[in-house]
Design a protein around this motif. Structure first.
Motif, PDB file in Angstrom:
ATOM      1  N   ILE A 126       0.745  -1.050   0.070  1.00  0.00           N
ATOM      2  CA  ILE A 126      -0.090   0.025   0.010  1.00  0.00           C
ATOM      3  C   ILE A 126       0.943   1.243  -0.160  1.00  0.00           C
ATOM      4  O   ILE A 126       0.566   2.148  -1.008  1.00  0.00           O
ATOM      5  N   ARG A 127       1.780   1.211   0.625  1.00  0.00           N
ATOM      6  CA  ARG A 127       2.691   2.320   0.876  1.00  0.00           C
ATOM      7  C   ARG A 127       3.636   2.723  -0.399  1.00  0.00           C
ATOM      8  O   ARG A 127       3.691   3.920  -1.127  1.00  0.00           O
ATOM      9  N   GLU A 130       0.738   3.894  -2.861  1.00  0.00           N
ATOM     10  CA  GLU A 130       0.462   5.178  -2.590  1.00  0.00           C
ATOM     11  C   GLU A 130       1.455   6.224  -3.301  1.00  0.00           C
ATOM     12  O   GLU A 130       1.280   7.352  -3.817  1.00  0.00           O
ATOM     13  N   GLU A 131       2.790   6.103  -3.049  1.00  0.00           N
ATOM     14  CA  GLU A 131       4.046   6.615  -3.247  1.00  0.00           C
ATOM     15  C   GLU A 131       3.710   7.081  -4.985  1.00  0.00           C
ATOM     16  O   GLU A 131       4.109   8.116  -5.442  1.00  0.00           O
ATOM     17  N   ARG A 134       0.818   9.127  -6.019  1.00  0.00           N
ATOM     18  CA  ARG A 134       0.874  10.376  -5.857  1.00  0.00           C
ATOM     19  C   ARG A 134       1.932  11.115  -6.599  1.00  0.00           C
ATOM     20  O   ARG A 134       1.824  12.448  -6.864  1.00  0.00           O
ATOM     21  N   LEU A 166      -5.606   2.642   0.725  1.00  0.00           N
ATOM     22  CA  LEU A 166      -5.099   3.965   0.142  1.00  0.00           C
ATOM     23  C   LEU A 166      -5.753   4.964   1.011  1.00  0.00           C
ATOM     24  O   LEU A 166      -7.140   4.854   1.225  1.00  0.00           O
ATOM     25  N   PRO A 167      -4.963   5.987   1.058  1.00  0.00           N
ATOM     26  CA  PRO A 167      -5.738   7.223   2.134  1.00  0.00           C
ATOM     27  C   PRO A 167      -6.871   7.731   1.234  1.00  0.00           C
ATOM     28  O   PRO A 167      -6.941   7.865  -0.147  1.00  0.00           O
ATOM     29  N   LEU A 170      -6.872  10.725  -1.562  1.00  0.00           N
ATOM     30  CA  LEU A 170      -6.693  10.578  -2.904  1.00  0.00           C
ATOM     31  C   LEU A 170      -7.964  10.552  -3.756  1.00  0.00           C
ATOM     32  O   LEU A 170      -7.925  11.027  -4.971  1.00  0.00           O
TER      33      LEU A 170
END
Length: 327
Positions: A126-127, A130-131, A134, A166-167, A170
């Protein structure tokens, strides 16, 4: 196209190439209408579901699709290369390849508990995703390989794609073109889209990948032994005509060694476990009755070609009492 969380009884099963083509045409039109001129992001694992979603979206919106393939070092031999070859080289996809091998293996160093390993792999995915998300501009949609059994069983995001965490900032709108299909229908659609057989008929593969087949704490040398022995097993099953006839087959390597003899000297190496099972629903499973000549050939190759192993064993345990995977 149908909407909602329940597959309507009037939705015809996809059982022929003509019906698959009709589904593809309908979905392409729907995807174009939904996405318009915006961009859509997809975590492309190389598995059946995400690959078919990618092929559908490429057909519908082309370069507006951004595929992110994360190599966490736990994939089978040749899989990252196959994803790049099929999607970037042959289908001209907008593919972002992320080499995160060291990042994942460093996080997993010394971790032996299976559930902790799974959580680390899922959270780190997930990290990384996500990176990458973005870094992209103009993404408004998130595509997922959700299929109908996922909706029935979990009523939510397909967990092994690991994108459900995911946050919220987004604010992606979901795109799930396969959400009313069963696995056999997904395969038929993939075949009609021109995906290669080894991708369309890919065996079930756990989300944590070889991380749950390198039993206990993962080490790089033992992980490589799992990868190489698994490749030999798959090659020999294909040569013996067992590919597609056995539901799932793989190797695992436990975190212990046994004494052996190699080159007239004592060796202290790992065993390789072979598991081959048949099932209809994965709730119960039976063992494939293997021909001794095939097993002997596989054993000889693994011992000769895979470093740091000195035994090969065949797991005869059905489910129950055993599970299909060892972890």
């Amino acid at each position: 196209m149908v909407t909602g969380n329940v597959r309507p009884g009037t939705m015809e099963r996809i059982t022929t190439p003509a019906l698959a083509e009709s589904f593809i045409n309908e979905q392409v039109a729907d995807l174009k209408a939904q996405i318009g001129s915006k961009k859509v992001l997809l975590a492309l694992s190389g598995g059946v579901d995400s690959s078919v979603v990618a092929a559908l979206l490429i057909k519908a919106v082309g370069k507006q699709l951004v595929c992110v393939h994360v190599n966490h070092g736990l994939l089978r031999k040749g899989e990252p290369e196959e994803v790049i070859r099929v999607f970037r080289d042959e289908m001209d996809a907008n593919l972002v390849y992320v080499d995160a091998i060291d990042r994942f293996l460093d996080k997993l160093a010394g971790i032996s508990d299976p559930e902790q390993k799974r959580k680390i792999i899922g959270a780190e995915f997930i990290r990384v995703f996500e990176e990458e998300a973005r870094k992209q501009e103009g993404i408004e949609f998130l595509a997922q390989g959700t299929i109908y059994p996922d909706i029935i069983e979990s009523a939510g995001v397909k967990a092994h794609h690991n994108v459900g965490g995911l946050p919220e900032d987004l604010k992606f709108e979901l795109v799930e073109p396969l959400k009313f299909l069963y696995k056999d229908e997904v395969r038929m659609v993939g075949k009609q889209l021109g995906l290669p057989d080894n991708m369309v008929y890919r065996q079930p593969f756990p989300g944590p990948g070889l991380g749950v087949r390198c039993l206990g704490a993962i080490t790089r040398d033992r992980l490589e032994a799992v990868r190489e022995s698994d490749a030999i097993l798959r090659q020999e099953f294909a040569a013996a005509g067992l590919e597609g006839k056995v539901w799932q087959y793989f190797t695992a390597i436990p975190d212990f060694k046994s004494v052996g003899v190699r080159n007239n000297a004592r060796s202290w190496d790992w065993p390789v476990i072979i598991r081959a099972v048949n099932t209809k629903d994965a709730m119960t499973a039976t063992i494939e009755p293997m021909d001794w000549a095939v097993l002997n050939k596989i054993t000889a190759r693994i011992i000769a070609e895979v470093k740091n192993v000195n035994r090969v064993v065949y797991d005869l345990t059905p489910k129950p009492t055993g599970t299909i995977e060892w972890e």
